[in-house]
Scaffold this active site. Sequence first.
Site, PDB file in Angstrom:
ATOM      1  CD  GLU A 309      83.980  30.381  23.917  1.00 56.00           C
ATOM      2  OE1 GLU A 309      84.852  29.617  23.533  1.00 56.00           O
ATOM      3  OE2 GLU A 309      82.802  30.104  23.691  1.00 56.00           O
ATOM      4  CD  GLU A 401      80.734  31.317  20.248  1.00 51.27           C
ATOM      5  OE1 GLU A 401      81.563  31.977  20.093  1.00 51.27           O
ATOM      6  OE2 GLU A 401      80.913  29.933  20.728  1.00 51.27           O
TER       7      GLU A 401
END
Length: 478
Positions: A309, A401
Amino acid sequence: MARSRWIAAVLSPALITTAIAAAVFTIPQTASAAPVTYQSEDATISQGVVESNHNGYTGSGFVNFDNLTGSYVEYTVNAAAAGSHSLVFRYANGTTANRPVNVTVNGTPAVSGLGFPGTGAWTNWQNVTTNVDLVAGTNTIRTTATTSNGGPNADSLIVDVAGTEPPPGPGDTPVARHGQLKVCGTKLCNERGQVVQLRGMSTHGIQWYSQCIKTASLDALANDWKADILRVAMYIQEGGYESNPRRFTDMMHGYIEEATKRGMYVLVDWHQLSPGDPNYNTSRAKTFFTEIAQRHKDKKNIIYDIANEPNGVSWANVKRYAEEMIPVIRAQDPDGVVFVGTHGWSTFGISDGQNETSVFNNPINASNFMYTFHFYAASHGQNYLDALRRIADRVPVFVTEFGTQTASGDGGNNFSMSDRYIALMAEKQIGWTNWNFSDDNRTGAVFNTGTCAGNNFAGTGVLKQAGVWVREKIRAGR
Ligand code: GCU
């Protein structure tokens, strides 16, 4: 994991048995018939001409559809067996307007309005993939322009002539069935060129929850949940890799072997989070991925995720990192698929108040990779869902995710919004791994607190609500 979800979960890491001894496992050979390419210039053309004035085509040219509704190209193809087959259309569209076509198979409508968006230039050729049912033997596949612009320039049609395998038998596994994956157009394909949608689970950080990744839990994931893929979340900071590179690299080797024994794909997740600029960890990433790729390059089930991320960083800097890292992996494992997170915590910038065009206008210069997208259904509503749809129509994307709750991985579940994401991901064949396969106290951890101390992981009795929901979504695929 999104936004500071890591802070609370500090448990003393249990030592895992890594079982790194060379795994002896056999993968049954899959019947393989290579996909067949049908050149558009050899097809039946109505209201179109064969041309060769834009480079990059295959064969001897391409078809330039006349700019009107109803112009068509009809391919005659052979299928080895009746059933679902993937079609990959290679095309160029030097305009900015989509040029949709209707696809008919043997005279019957099969796909309406299949999109052929702009490719940036008439010399820039891309793929669009769809699935249709074919009969065994000869089939006609016609693509007919639906707008007054006509169709795109059509280079070829690549057909997976083998078709979908029969339903799995005992001993069958996802890796036995699909083998080495590769990115085909905007999708992920198996080694026979068929589009595959992988579904599975992400671990929590292995520095905190390694006790949840053991023989009984992995057996449950493979056999009871029927997962295709395990994502192993290895943090870099926050007490992860940086604190003991040797130990965490060995843990990852062990988990790769465990997934391999069970015939599951394994997503090696370089879970950088804080700092959010992946360039901060480039030299660590090079060391880690070189060793991982060197040791496991001959396996068919490894996917490399080089940036979990990215956050607080521009897309240009993420792209720079990716273009430095991908060749490092490819030097060891030339056919390994690589995933790359996007800015704004893997939202293509949406979480930064931007939109996906920064990626579209400045794509990573590499092949055989997918971008990643993350969402949490109780925080991320319609605008994220719409963005994911637009993204999936343009570039290869995998949801590495997501959660049914808020972006903290906690709080109330929004199952109706989550169902809408699941439907979109099924429609677009977007693979996914759900956050997370642990017994952390938050709502997004699938197991009830305390489950990982024991050896009972199968069934729904040990699951929180989110676990019951996601187990069912994974099982629905098999
Ligand atoms: C241009 C281009 C053609 C293309 C056409 C179109 O003329 O050179 O290759 O087919 O535009 O808009 O369809």
